[in-house]
Design an enzyme around this catalytic site. Structure first.
Site, PDB file in Angstrom:
ATOM      1  N   LYS A   1       0.627  -1.327   0.001  1.00 32.35           N
ATOM      2  CA  LYS A   1      -0.065   0.012  -0.225  1.00 32.35           C
ATOM      3  C   LYS A   1       0.839   1.071  -0.083  1.00 32.35           C
ATOM      4  O   LYS A   1       2.036   1.219   0.519  1.00 32.35           O
ATOM      5  CB  LYS A   1      -0.833   0.062   1.263  1.00 32.35           C
ATOM      6  CG  LYS A   1      -2.183   1.030   1.122  1.00 32.35           C
ATOM      7  CD  LYS A   1      -3.254   0.314   0.224  1.00 32.35           C
ATOM      8  CE  LYS A   1      -4.570   1.185  -0.005  1.00 32.35           C
ATOM      9  NZ  LYS A   1      -5.527   0.260  -0.413  1.00 32.35           N
TER      10      LYS A   1
ATOM     11  N   ASP B   1      -6.937   4.464  -4.656  1.00 33.71           N
ATOM     12  CA  ASP B   1      -7.872   4.177  -3.288  1.00 33.71           C
ATOM     13  C   ASP B   1      -8.428   5.392  -2.911  1.00 33.71           C
ATOM     14  O   ASP B   1      -8.390   6.329  -4.006  1.00 33.71           O
ATOM     15  CB  ASP B   1      -6.622   3.644  -2.133  1.00 33.71           C
ATOM     16  CG  ASP B   1      -7.134   3.263  -0.866  1.00 33.71           C
ATOM     17  OD1 ASP B   1      -7.617   1.985  -0.858  1.00 33.71           O
ATOM     18  OD2 ASP B   1      -7.289   3.822   0.038  1.00 33.71           O
TER      19      ASP B   1
HETATM   20  P1  NDP Z   1     -12.845   7.678  -2.760  1.00 34.70           P
HETATM   21  O1  NDP Z   1     -11.736   8.585  -2.647  1.00 34.70           O
HETATM   22  O2  NDP Z   1     -13.313   7.633  -4.244  1.00 34.70           O
HETATM   23  O3  NDP Z   1     -14.153   7.820  -1.962  1.00 34.70           O
HETATM   24  C1  NDP Z   1     -13.843   8.030  -0.652  1.00 34.70           C
HETATM   25  C2  NDP Z   1     -15.237   8.217   0.164  1.00 34.70           C
HETATM   26  O4  NDP Z   1     -15.236   8.034   1.432  1.00 34.70           O
HETATM   27  C3  NDP Z   1     -15.670   9.659  -0.107  1.00 34.70           C
HETATM   28  O5  NDP Z   1     -16.879   9.875  -0.037  1.00 34.70           O
HETATM   29  C4  NDP Z   1     -15.042  10.414   1.244  1.00 34.70           C
HETATM   30  O6  NDP Z   1     -15.583  11.498   1.760  1.00 34.70           O
HETATM   31  C5  NDP Z   1     -15.222   9.132   2.179  1.00 34.70           C
HETATM   32  N1  NDP Z   1     -14.230   9.341   3.236  1.00 34.70           N
HETATM   33  C6  NDP Z   1     -13.121   9.256   3.156  1.00 34.70           C
HETATM   34  N2  NDP Z   1     -12.423   9.457   4.256  1.00 34.70           N
HETATM   35  C7  NDP Z   1     -13.509   9.681   5.294  1.00 34.70           C
HETATM   36  C8  NDP Z   1     -13.585   9.739   6.631  1.00 34.70           C
HETATM   37  N3  NDP Z   1     -12.457   9.648   7.318  1.00 34.70           N
HETATM   38  N4  NDP Z   1     -14.763   9.864   7.397  1.00 34.70           N
HETATM   39  C9  NDP Z   1     -15.934   9.659   6.485  1.00 34.70           C
HETATM   40  N5  NDP Z   1     -15.952   9.840   5.230  1.00 34.70           N
HETATM   41  C10 NDP Z   1     -14.741   9.367   4.586  1.00 34.70           C
HETATM   42  O7  NDP Z   1     -12.246   6.242  -2.272  1.00 34.70           O
HETATM   43  P2  NDP Z   1     -12.696   4.578  -2.773  1.00 34.70           P
HETATM   44  O8  NDP Z   1     -14.387   4.790  -2.734  1.00 34.70           O
HETATM   45  O9  NDP Z   1     -11.866   4.206  -3.653  1.00 34.70           O
HETATM   46  O10 NDP Z   1     -12.620   4.095  -1.118  1.00 34.70           O
HETATM   47  C11 NDP Z   1     -13.422   3.826  -0.249  1.00 34.70           C
HETATM   48  C12 NDP Z   1     -12.987   2.757   0.779  1.00 34.70           C
HETATM   49  O11 NDP Z   1     -12.692   1.379  -0.041  1.00 34.70           O
HETATM   50  C13 NDP Z   1     -11.502   2.874   1.295  1.00 34.70           C
HETATM   51  O12 NDP Z   1     -11.608   2.155   2.576  1.00 34.70           O
HETATM   52  C14 NDP Z   1     -10.678   1.981   0.430  1.00 34.70           C
HETATM   53  O13 NDP Z   1      -9.560   1.708   1.159  1.00 34.70           O
HETATM   54  C15 NDP Z   1     -11.577   1.032  -0.008  1.00 34.70           C
HETATM   55  N6  NDP Z   1     -11.139   0.261  -1.107  1.00 34.70           N
HETATM   56  C16 NDP Z   1     -11.114   0.644  -2.477  1.00 34.70           C
HETATM   57  C17 NDP Z   1     -11.034   0.091  -3.532  1.00 34.70           C
HETATM   58  C18 NDP Z   1     -10.871   0.832  -4.851  1.00 34.70           C
HETATM   59  O14 NDP Z   1     -10.741  -0.007  -5.653  1.00 34.70           O
HETATM   60  N7  NDP Z   1     -11.016   2.002  -5.109  1.00 34.70           N
HETATM   61  C19 NDP Z   1     -10.635  -1.385  -3.389  1.00 34.70           C
HETATM   62  C20 NDP Z   1     -11.007  -1.730  -2.105  1.00 34.70           C
HETATM   63  C21 NDP Z   1     -11.247  -1.257  -0.987  1.00 34.70           C
HETATM   64  P3  NDP Z   1     -14.628  12.879   1.309  1.00 34.70           P
HETATM   65  O15 NDP Z   1     -15.102  13.314  -0.221  1.00 34.70           O
HETATM   66  O16 NDP Z   1     -15.355  13.881   2.272  1.00 34.70           O
HETATM   67  O17 NDP Z   1     -13.405  12.691   1.574  1.00 34.70           O
HETATM   68  O1  2IT Z   2      -7.822  -1.648  -1.089  1.00 33.28           O
HETATM   69  C1  2IT Z   2      -7.731  -2.030  -2.198  1.00 33.28           C
HETATM   70  O2  2IT Z   2      -7.647  -3.341  -2.548  1.00 33.28           O
HETATM   71  C2  2IT Z   2      -7.483  -1.354  -3.342  1.00 33.28           C
HETATM   72  N1  2IT Z   2      -7.497   0.136  -3.117  1.00 33.28           N
HETATM   73  C3  2IT Z   2      -7.213  -1.680  -5.019  1.00 33.28           C
HETATM   74  C4  2IT Z   2      -5.860  -2.023  -4.963  1.00 33.28           C
HETATM   75  C5  2IT Z   2      -5.581  -2.342  -6.553  1.00 33.28           C
HETATM   76  O3  2IT Z   2      -4.275  -2.694  -6.596  1.00 33.28           O
HETATM   77  O4  2IT Z   2      -6.340  -2.223  -7.187  1.00 33.28           O
END
Ligand code: NDP
Ligand code: 2IT
Length: 456
Positions: free
Chosen positions: A135, A175
């Site tokens: 990460k 992420d």
């Molecule tokens: P984005 O940046 O696209 O969206 C994140 C969302 O979560 C936003 O709405 C953001 O709001 C909110 N958020 C972030 N931090 C906080 C906080 N401290 N408290 C409340 N809301 C918060 O990220 P992703 O959708 O990609 O990621 C979301 C989650 O999914 C994370 O935990 C990530 O690790 C996990 N994940 C992502 C993957 C991917 O492929 N993208 C794969 C697997 C897991 P704001 O705009 O206010 O920051």
């Molecule tokens: O938490 C996760 O699995 C991700 N943010 C996606 C990682 C990736 O390599 O696609």
């Protein structure tokens, strides 16, 4: 575990191990939390495997193979110099090149990077694809920054990171705070310095090597996993009410798939608050959210200004809204014991994690005691990294698969992960402990690979 003596031995082992880990890694609370959760699941298995104990597999797994921390200097639009800290934690490469996302968020620190890299190692093992765990990220806060500032930051970040990554070494992706725009800037700088066009980053645009379905994959995959969990109780998404947190990549596509499977999605959120739309999202409303968040980079509060059926609740999380299915898709530790109790009191029967470690340990205990369906992110959000793995394959063979082909792979992988959880997580009374199942299945694969590769 047959008797209380054995249970005590396991508890002692876990506590002794954790005490040493906490002393060696002081203040890294998220990392401690992630390790304890895995250790509690695998300790009974580990203690019956003297060869794993002797090889100190677990001691090695919690020590990153490499941690890179670096200065990221850049110049903002006012001409002022800014300095951020960059990270890449290369946790484990036993089963493949390091793989995992990059997070840009003000809260990023070493503990958060290590917990995410640790989780990623198990998650990637579960996907059945050859990917190690890593990460990266920075405490850079993209909120309110111009495109030009984000570009200059990404270029500075990659100027250092590029020497540590490569298509067969370490393949980053997105992420929190890192989406298509950032991956574009990062890739451009990587290519410029390394003078090579390879699939070293995933989550790329469809114009230049990205995979169809990668944007959708995490949210869709989480819904496929939830479908499989619900099916164990003869249930489905049809006519269920779903609460989702977050409004970013994972939340948006979880909402889209849940809706298309017949559910009513009533909440979305961001770090400022949440919206409750009792009439439920529609395709039109969701398209508004896509534009609001991905193009205009607006706030979820604006949804309630656009749609009078919805109410905005500042500084709150959505978990007191009644639902049958909850999908936390924002960030770590966003469901605490109070939230969990609200969900249970309101009849929630399934919690499927789209985010990484969104549920606190106390809340997990409540869900498992109530014997509701509960899946840890490392199982249910693995569709994102799995599809990144499929993007790597397409880049290597220089072909692009159709959306249907990628989606079929994704569905199969999520079904396989669910089957692995059942295999290793089914308890004597038939309750499926998805945490135990995911942890043991992921652990066995990585541990065996490490054993066979000797002390390294
Ligand atoms: P984005 O940046 O696209 O969206 C994140 C969302 O979560 C936003 O709405 C953001 O709001 C909110 N958020 C972030 N931090 C906080 C906080 N401290 N408290 C409340 N809301 C918060 O990220 P992703 O959708 O990609 O990621 C979301 C989650 O999914 C994370 O935990 C990530 O690790 C996990 N994940 C992502 C993957 C991917 O492929 N993208 C794969 C697997 C897991 P704001 O705009 O206010 O920051
Ligand atoms: O938490 C996760 O699995 C991700 N943010 C996606 C990682 C990736 O390599 O696609």
């Amino acid at each position: 575990m047959n008797n209380s003596h054995e249970v005590n031995e396991v508890v002692n082992y876990v506590n002794t191990f954790m005490a040493a880990l906490e002393t060696k890694n002081p203040g890294e609370h998220e990392f401690h939390q992630a390790v304890r959760e895995v250790l509690e699941s695998i300790a009974p298995y580990l203690m019956e495997s003297p060869h794993l104990m002797k090889a100190k597999i677990m001691e090695r797994m919690v020590e990153p193979e490499r941690v890179i921390m670096f200065r990221v200097p850049w110049v903002d639009d006012k001409g002022e110099v800014q300095v951020n800290r960059g990270f890449r934690v290369q946790m484990n490469s036993a089963i493949g090149p390091y793989k995992g996302g990059i997070r840009f968020h003000a809260s990023v620190n070493l503990s958060i990077m290590k917990f995410l890299a640790f989780e990623q190692t198990f998650k990637n093992a579960l996907t059945t694809l050859p990917m190690g765990g890593a990460k990266g990220g920075s405490d850079f806060n993209p909120r309110g920054k111009s495109d030009a500032e984000v570009m200059r930051f990404c270029q500075s970040f990659m100027t250092e990171l590029q020497r540590h990554i490569g298509q067969d070494t370490d393949v980053p992706a997105g992420d929190i705070g890192v989406g298509g725009r950032e991956i574009g800037f990062l890739f451009g700088q990587y290519k410029r310095i390394r003078d090579e066009w390879t699939g070293t980053l995933t989550g790329k645009s469809l114009y230049w090597g990205g995979s169809l379905m990668r944007p959708e994959a995490t949210g869709y995959g989480a819904c496929y996993f939830a479908e499989a969990m619900l099916a164990t109780r003869g249930l489905s998404f049809k006519d269920q009410t779903v609460c989702i947190s977050g409004s970013g990549n994972v939340a948006q596509y979880a909402a889209q798939k849940a809706m298309r499977l017949g559910a009513k999605v009533v909440t979305l959120s961001d770090s400022d608050g949440f919206i409750y739309d009792p009439e439920g999202l529609t395709e039109e409303k969701l398209n508004y959210v896509f534009r609001l968040k991905n193009i205009f980079r607006g706030r979820i509060r604006e949804y309630a200004e656009q749609y009078p059926s919805a109410q905005y609740f500042p500084h709150e999380r959505p978990w007191r809204i009644p639902c049958q299915i909850a999908m936390p898709c924002a960030t770590q530790n966003e469901i605490d014991a109070t939230d969990a109790q609200h969900l249970l009191d309101n009849g929630c029967l399934c919690v499927c994690e789209g985010a990484n470690m969104p549920t606190t340990p106390e809340a997990i205990v409540l869900f498992q005691k109530a014997q509701i369906l509960y899946s840890p992110g490392k199982a249910s959000n693995a569709g994102g990294v799995a599809t990144s793995g499929l993007e790597m394959t397409q880049n290597s063979i220089r072909q692009s698969w159709t959306a249907e082909e990628v989606d079929n792979h994704l569905r199969r992988i999520m079904a396989d992960i669910h089957a692995a959880c059942i295999k290793y997580g089914t308890e004597e009374d038939g309750y499926i402990n998805y945490v135990r199942g995911a942890n043991i299945a992921g652990f066995i694969k990585v541990a065996n690979a490490m054993l066979e590769q000797g002390i390294c």
